[in-house]
Design an enzyme around this catalytic site. Structure first.
Site, PDB file in Angstrom:
ATOM      1  N   TYR A 104      66.663 -99.632  -9.765  1.00  0.00           N
ATOM      2  CA  TYR A 104      65.537 -99.804 -10.684  1.00  0.00           C
ATOM      3  C   TYR A 104      66.049-100.233 -12.066  1.00  0.00           C
ATOM      4  CZ  TYR A 104      61.736 -98.596 -13.838  1.00  0.00           C
ATOM      5  OH  TYR A 104      60.787 -98.644 -14.818  1.00  0.00           O
ATOM      6  N   ASP A 176      68.765 -91.044  -5.711  1.00  0.00           N
ATOM      7  CA  ASP A 176      67.392 -91.345  -6.128  1.00  0.00           C
ATOM      8  C   ASP A 176      66.593 -91.599  -4.854  1.00  0.00           C
ATOM      9  OD1 ASP A 176      65.014 -92.519  -6.952  1.00  0.00           O
ATOM     10  OD2 ASP A 176      65.931 -93.604  -8.622  1.00  0.00           O
ATOM     11  N   LYS A 201      55.576 -91.908  -8.041  1.00  0.00           N
ATOM     12  CA  LYS A 201      55.402 -92.808  -6.892  1.00  0.00           C
ATOM     13  C   LYS A 201      54.804 -92.058  -5.691  1.00  0.00           C
ATOM     14  CE  LYS A 201      57.062 -95.646  -9.823  1.00  0.00           C
ATOM     15  NZ  LYS A 201      58.134 -95.122 -10.558  1.00  0.00           N
TER      16      LYS A 201
END
Ligand code: P1T
Length: 386
Positions: A104, A176, A201
């Site tokens: 990300y 993650d 999310k």
């Protein structure tokens, strides 16, 4: 407190860490919208002193998340990046971190633009090839940062093999787990030391909360994390904690539909004449398909694809052509989203770096929601007809 250790994920989601409110019997955890707690005498309190340090609604969520990740301790933060920030604060100047090179953009920015200034050193390598890990390790390596599936290229990193490769070296393995959710993958069971989530999310699941979390098993690490959570204070509020607890109760049902819809859309795109390449770990010819099969329950609802000719202007036509897939950052909510990593979520990564990991100008990322599959495919079909 109920012992939920031996229960299935679906049952834990509804019961772990949750008890009826002792004062009223309310089955749903109340929103304890309070900053402080009255003490009978200094230090004589009911377990809570001040809501930065602890809040009953947040604590219920933290305990529930710890159970869902098969961990012991859960800690929640004001965002996913705040969770990563807290974890990095356990390191010291001079320490080195090896990170996956496809991740990300916001994590990359936090690493390189914030923490490098404080003396941490980051090396970005392709962790799908463990030879890269071995050659990047130095005596100063203190953490390996794994994002899997990676955002946005959908590479799958073998968590257990990474854990085995650094065993006994005093290096923390952080994963993650945002793209998978704990329903699809539990990294602590594969040897990770700490799991991080952008709760924003799949765990929240309804695009209405920004939050992050860390989960671990180790007592000493947990103590350090609680210290930094309380000392630095990036905690979420009770209302958001309640919303996430509510979202978690349907996570397994949502994830099943995300996966089903994702599977059908991946196949639809693969057969489309305007699509160059589809990145989805469920394809047998995905380079890490076997790793995905071994460590994930299913393949999730995230898909990236590039267009024949690799023209940004074509990607922009698709992005503005969908009606049900909304053009937006973020992912993992019940409604479908479409995005352009190169100019949105990954714009903070220099173009050269970005393209090395495959984030080209025509790359489009989908977060496939839980709408009816026929409507979603029709929407993409129209948008690809540019
Ligand atoms: O947005 P926040 O809750 O702070 O979480 C950051 C984060 C961390 N890790 C991964 C894998 C992520 O995808 C994110 C956030 N990602 C987006 C906003 C996005 O659209 O990709």
């Amino acid at each position: 407190m109920k012992n939920t250790d031996n229960l299935q994920f679906e049952t834990k989601a509804l019961h772990a860490g949750l008890e009826p409110d002792p004062s009223t019997g309310a089955i749903m955890t109340p929103i304890f919208q309070t900053s402080t707690y009255v003490q009978a005498a200094p230090g004589d309190h009911k377990g809570f002193e001040y809501s930065r340090t602890g809040n009953p609604t947040r604590q219920a969520l933290e305990n529930n998340l710890a159970a869902l990740e098969n961990g012991k301790y859960g800690l929640c933060f004001g965002s996913g990046l705040a969770a990563i920030d807290t974890l990095l604060k356990t390191l010291s100047p001079g320490d080195e971190i090896i990170s996956t090179n496809d991740l990300y953009g916001g994590s990359y920015r936090l690493f390189t633009k914030v923490f490098e200034k404080f003396g941490l050193k980051f090396t970005f390598v392709d962790l799908t090839d463990l030879a890269n890990l071995s050659s990047a390790i130095t005596e100063k390596t203190k953490m390996v940062w794994v994002e899997t599936p990676t955002n946005p290229m959908m590479n799958i990193i073998d968590i257990k093999s990474v854990a085995d490769a650094i065993k006994g070296k005093n290096i923390l393995l952080a994963v993650d787990n945002t793209f998978a959710s704990p329903y699809l993958q539990t990294p602590l069971d594969l040897g990770a030391d700490v799991v991080m989530h952008s709760i924003t999310k799949y765990i929240g699941g309804h695009s209405d909360v920004v939050m992050g979390a860390l989960v671990c098993k180790n007592d000493a690490l947990a103590e350090q994390l609680y210290f930094f959570q309380n000392s630095c204070g990036a905690v979420p509020g009770p209302m958001d904690s309640f919303l996430v607890l509510r979202g978690i109760k349907t996570m397994h049902v949502r994830m099943q539909r995300h996966c089903e819809n994702g599977r059908q859309i991946a196949h639809f795109l693969k057969d489309h004449a305007k699509v160059e390449k589809v990145y989805w770990p469920g394809f047998e010819n995905h380079p890490n398909h076997n790793v995905a099969l071994s460590q994930m329950r299913d393949f999730g609802g995230m898909i990236s694809f590039s267009l024949v000719g690799n023209r940004k202007e074509d990607a922009l036509k698709v992005l503005s052509g969908t009606k049900l897939f909304s053009l937006a950052e973020s992912l993992g909510g019940v409604e479908s989203l479409i995005g352009h990593p190169a100019s949105m979520t990954h714009a903070s990564i220099p173009k050269e770096e970005r393209e090395k990991s495959g984030v080209v100008d025509s790359l489009i990322r989908l977060s496939v929601g839980i709408e009816h599959i026929n409507d979603l495919i029709q929407d993409l079909e129209k948008a690809l007809n540019y």
